[in-house]
Design an enzyme around this catalytic site. Structure first.
Site, PDB file in Angstrom:
ATOM      1  N   GLU A   1      39.568  41.165  26.117  1.00 48.71           N
ATOM      2  CA  GLU A   1      39.458  40.901  27.599  1.00 48.71           C
ATOM      3  C   GLU A   1      38.225  41.546  27.895  1.00 48.71           C
ATOM      4  O   GLU A   1      37.866  41.102  28.998  1.00 48.71           O
ATOM      5  CB  GLU A   1      40.707  41.803  28.061  1.00 48.71           C
ATOM      6  CG  GLU A   1      42.132  41.571  27.913  1.00 48.71           C
ATOM      7  CD  GLU A   1      42.446  40.289  28.431  1.00 48.71           C
ATOM      8  OE1 GLU A   1      41.622  39.725  29.494  1.00 48.71           O
ATOM      9  OE2 GLU A   1      43.604  39.950  28.380  1.00 48.71           O
TER      10      GLU A   1
ATOM     11  N   GLU B   1      46.444  34.595  33.687  1.00 50.62           N
ATOM     12  CA  GLU B   1      45.551  34.143  32.731  1.00 50.62           C
ATOM     13  C   GLU B   1      45.499  32.660  32.882  1.00 50.62           C
ATOM     14  O   GLU B   1      44.390  32.074  32.962  1.00 50.62           O
ATOM     15  CB  GLU B   1      45.798  34.186  31.051  1.00 50.62           C
ATOM     16  CG  GLU B   1      45.298  35.747  30.861  1.00 50.62           C
ATOM     17  CD  GLU B   1      43.967  35.732  30.512  1.00 50.62           C
ATOM     18  OE1 GLU B   1      43.331  34.951  30.527  1.00 50.62           O
ATOM     19  OE2 GLU B   1      43.390  36.888  30.646  1.00 50.62           O
TER      20      GLU B   1
ATOM     21  N   TRP C   1      44.378  35.252  43.978  1.00 49.27           N
ATOM     22  CA  TRP C   1      43.715  34.243  44.280  1.00 49.27           C
ATOM     23  C   TRP C   1      44.288  33.026  43.471  1.00 49.27           C
ATOM     24  O   TRP C   1      44.840  33.347  42.431  1.00 49.27           O
ATOM     25  CB  TRP C   1      41.985  34.176  43.837  1.00 49.27           C
ATOM     26  CG  TRP C   1      41.849  34.553  42.340  1.00 49.27           C
ATOM     27  CD1 TRP C   1      41.991  35.859  41.830  1.00 49.27           C
ATOM     28  CD2 TRP C   1      41.601  33.423  41.408  1.00 49.27           C
ATOM     29  NE1 TRP C   1      41.326  35.660  40.508  1.00 49.27           N
ATOM     30  CE2 TRP C   1      41.516  34.399  40.134  1.00 49.27           C
ATOM     31  CE3 TRP C   1      41.452  32.210  41.199  1.00 49.27           C
ATOM     32  CZ2 TRP C   1      40.989  33.875  38.938  1.00 49.27           C
ATOM     33  CZ3 TRP C   1      41.400  31.615  40.121  1.00 49.27           C
ATOM     34  CH2 TRP C   1      41.297  32.590  38.945  1.00 49.27           C
TER      35      TRP C   1
ATOM     36  N   GLU D   1      40.062  29.473  27.245  1.00 53.43           N
ATOM     37  CA  GLU D   1      41.077  29.708  28.278  1.00 53.43           C
ATOM     38  C   GLU D   1      42.127  28.899  28.276  1.00 53.43           C
ATOM     39  O   GLU D   1      43.577  29.493  28.312  1.00 53.43           O
ATOM     40  CB  GLU D   1      40.483  29.690  29.623  1.00 53.43           C
ATOM     41  CG  GLU D   1      39.466  30.849  29.800  1.00 53.43           C
ATOM     42  CD  GLU D   1      40.017  32.307  30.183  1.00 53.43           C
ATOM     43  OE1 GLU D   1      41.245  32.353  30.260  1.00 53.43           O
ATOM     44  OE2 GLU D   1      39.232  33.277  30.292  1.00 53.43           O
TER      45      GLU D   1
ATOM     46  N   HIS E   1      42.808  43.068  33.049  1.00 53.29           N
ATOM     47  CA  HIS E   1      43.396  43.082  31.533  1.00 53.29           C
ATOM     48  C   HIS E   1      43.038  44.084  30.690  1.00 53.29           C
ATOM     49  O   HIS E   1      43.900  44.520  29.747  1.00 53.29           O
ATOM     50  CB  HIS E   1      43.418  41.640  31.336  1.00 53.29           C
ATOM     51  CG  HIS E   1      43.944  40.743  32.435  1.00 53.29           C
ATOM     52  ND1 HIS E   1      43.874  39.346  32.235  1.00 53.29           N
ATOM     53  CD2 HIS E   1      44.975  40.965  33.215  1.00 53.29           C
ATOM     54  CE1 HIS E   1      44.540  38.717  33.117  1.00 53.29           C
ATOM     55  NE2 HIS E   1      45.034  39.697  33.836  1.00 53.29           N
TER      56      HIS E   1
ATOM     57  N   ASP F   1      39.699  39.664  36.945  1.00 50.49           N
ATOM     58  CA  ASP F   1      40.994  39.837  36.227  1.00 50.49           C
ATOM     59  C   ASP F   1      40.869  40.071  34.944  1.00 50.49           C
ATOM     60  O   ASP F   1      41.573  40.913  34.292  1.00 50.49           O
ATOM     61  CB  ASP F   1      41.501  38.316  36.230  1.00 50.49           C
ATOM     62  CG  ASP F   1      41.995  37.514  37.453  1.00 50.49           C
ATOM     63  OD1 ASP F   1      41.872  38.076  38.376  1.00 50.49           O
ATOM     64  OD2 ASP F   1      42.572  36.520  37.353  1.00 50.49           O
ATOM     65  N   GLU F   2      39.648  39.622  34.074  1.00 52.77           N
ATOM     66  CA  GLU F   2      39.718  40.120  32.589  1.00 52.77           C
ATOM     67  C   GLU F   2      39.512  41.618  32.728  1.00 52.77           C
ATOM     68  O   GLU F   2      40.045  42.366  31.783  1.00 52.77           O
ATOM     69  CB  GLU F   2      38.485  39.496  32.114  1.00 52.77           C
ATOM     70  CG  GLU F   2      38.495  37.852  32.177  1.00 52.77           C
ATOM     71  CD  GLU F   2      39.494  37.062  31.564  1.00 52.77           C
ATOM     72  OE1 GLU F   2      40.499  37.753  31.227  1.00 52.77           O
ATOM     73  OE2 GLU F   2      39.448  35.826  31.337  1.00 52.77           O
TER      74      GLU F   2
ATOM     75  N   THR G   1      35.594  38.659  27.311  1.00 53.57           N
ATOM     76  CA  THR G   1      35.640  37.562  28.250  1.00 53.57           C
ATOM     77  C   THR G   1      35.191  37.890  29.817  1.00 53.57           C
ATOM     78  O   THR G   1      34.593  37.231  30.463  1.00 53.57           O
ATOM     79  CB  THR G   1      37.201  36.899  28.416  1.00 53.57           C
ATOM     80  OG1 THR G   1      38.082  38.080  28.742  1.00 53.57           O
ATOM     81  CG2 THR G   1      37.473  36.156  27.508  1.00 53.57           C
TER      82      THR G   1
ATOM     83  N   HIS H   1      42.960  30.674  34.987  1.00 58.60           N
ATOM     84  CA  HIS H   1      41.585  30.431  34.587  1.00 58.60           C
ATOM     85  C   HIS H   1      40.977  29.470  33.888  1.00 58.60           C
ATOM     86  O   HIS H   1      40.241  28.709  34.435  1.00 58.60           O
ATOM     87  CB  HIS H   1      41.273  31.869  33.440  1.00 58.60           C
ATOM     88  CG  HIS H   1      41.514  33.254  33.819  1.00 58.60           C
ATOM     89  ND1 HIS H   1      41.469  34.224  33.076  1.00 58.60           N
ATOM     90  CD2 HIS H   1      41.694  33.643  35.295  1.00 58.60           C
ATOM     91  CE1 HIS H   1      41.931  35.281  33.761  1.00 58.60           C
ATOM     92  NE2 HIS H   1      42.046  34.980  35.207  1.00 58.60           N
TER      93      HIS H   1
END
Ligand SMILES: [Fe+2]
Ligand SMILES: [Fe+2]
Length: 326
Positions: free
Chosen positions: A164, A111, A33, A76, A200, A196-197, A167, A114
């Site tokens: 990670e 990252e 995305w 971020e 990670h 995503d976090e 977040t 974000h």
């Protein structure tokens, strides 16, 4: 051999797995995305109406909520600090052939979206004083941070495994609150960032797991040291205009706790999850010192839980400059 050289050796051993890590835990750039997927399209005729709609529902969310979202956004946006920190680790080299720098760059690239999407959303919301937000961001990057890991990859990967997940929790909680208030766009956006976090988090947890296989005692000691030092937040030096370094962090953290986006209980929960993920109870071949560290780590979550229960979160109303109209 010096400790730095041992770390470098272990990192070198793991380098052969980097391609696998990138494939398993990151998403190809053309497939993942992008901020535009969640924001009104400025090439569209309806753009202004869509922005107006965002501004209308943005009034529904209170100042505490926006304060937390701003703090998360600034955290971020301070990505240059994290990338430059990771590039300094033992075993990470600017050399294009170095696998670890490939990982750091690819992670940074994910990252970066974000802060980008959150910043644009804050700007469109009409609820916040963007200039003050930007000043805080610039300060935070200029101030840098010190997470107490030095250039040790073991300690750093404990830190990133922890962060990670932290977040993930906070973006996910923002998503829940936003959804409850009918803020669909923000909810979807925060949810996808949280996704995503989580990836990670899984990656950094996997790195630590690999190190445990090669160098279990040293890895255990590094984990213990990080927990004794306490995981400081990346926004530890947060401040607003004309104020001193770090002066805003406690107030921000208080607000995050009372909104329920990131609390002391989350901290304890993360500890517990890390102990489980690395199965530290099952690790064998430890030195006596590392055995002791393991004992400490096993008991830590319950101990911290009891301390956290006694903490009272203040109801103080802060006047963040971020929320005062320009
Ligand atoms: Fe992030
Ligand atoms: Fe992250």
């Amino acid at each position: 051999m010096s400790i730095h050289n041992i770390r470098k050796e272990v990192m070198k051993t793991l380098e052969s797995k980097i391609h696998g890590f990138v494939d398993d835990f990151l998403i190809p750039i053309e497939k993942i995305w992008q901020p535009s997927d969640f924001l009104p399209n400025s090439q569209n005729e309806n753009f202004i109406e869509e922005v107006k709609e965002i501004q209308e529902i943005s009034k529904e969310l209170n100042d505490d909520f926006w304060t937390v979202l701003i703090g998360d956004t600034i955290t971020e946006e301070a990505l240059p600090t994290y990338e430059s920190w990771l590039m300094e680790l033992d075993g990470v080299e600017q050399d294009p052939e170095n696998g670890w720098s490939k990982w750091v760059r690819a992670w940074t690239a994910e990252e970066n979206r974000h802060g980008d999407v959150l910043n644009k959303y804050l700007y469109l919301s009409g609820r916040v004083n963007m200039r003050e937000v930007e000043i805080s961001t610039q300060h935070l990057i200029a101030d840098g941070f010190d997470i107490g890991t030095s250039t040790d990859p073991y300690k750093n990967f404990v830190y990133t495994s922890f962060q990670e997940l932290a977040t993930y929790i906070s973006h996910n909680n923002v998503a829940k609150i936003a959804r409850k208030k009918g803020h669909k766009l923000l909810a979807r956006m925060s949810k996808i960032i949280a996704g995503d976090e989580m990836r990670h988090h899984k990656a950094y947890t996997a790195f630590v797991k690999e190190i445990f296989k090669i160098d279990p005692s040293e890895m255990m000691l590094a984990f213990e040291k990080m927990m004794k030092h306490k995981i400081v937040m990346p926004a530890m030096h947060l401040r607003e205009s004309f104020n001193t370094k770090g002066s805003l962090f406690n107030d921000f953290s208080t607000v995050a706790q009372r909104v329920g986006v990131y609390t002391g209980f989350d901290y304890v929960d993360i500890l517990r999850k890390l102990n489980e993920a690395w199965e530290i109870d099952k690790i064998t071949g430890l030195t006596a010192e590392a055995e002791k560290a393991r004992d400490y780590l096993m008991k830590l979550p319950d101990r911290m839980y009891r301390i956290t229960e006694r903490i009272v979160i203040p109801e103080t109303q802060f006047n963040f400059k971020w929320m005062i109209p320009a």
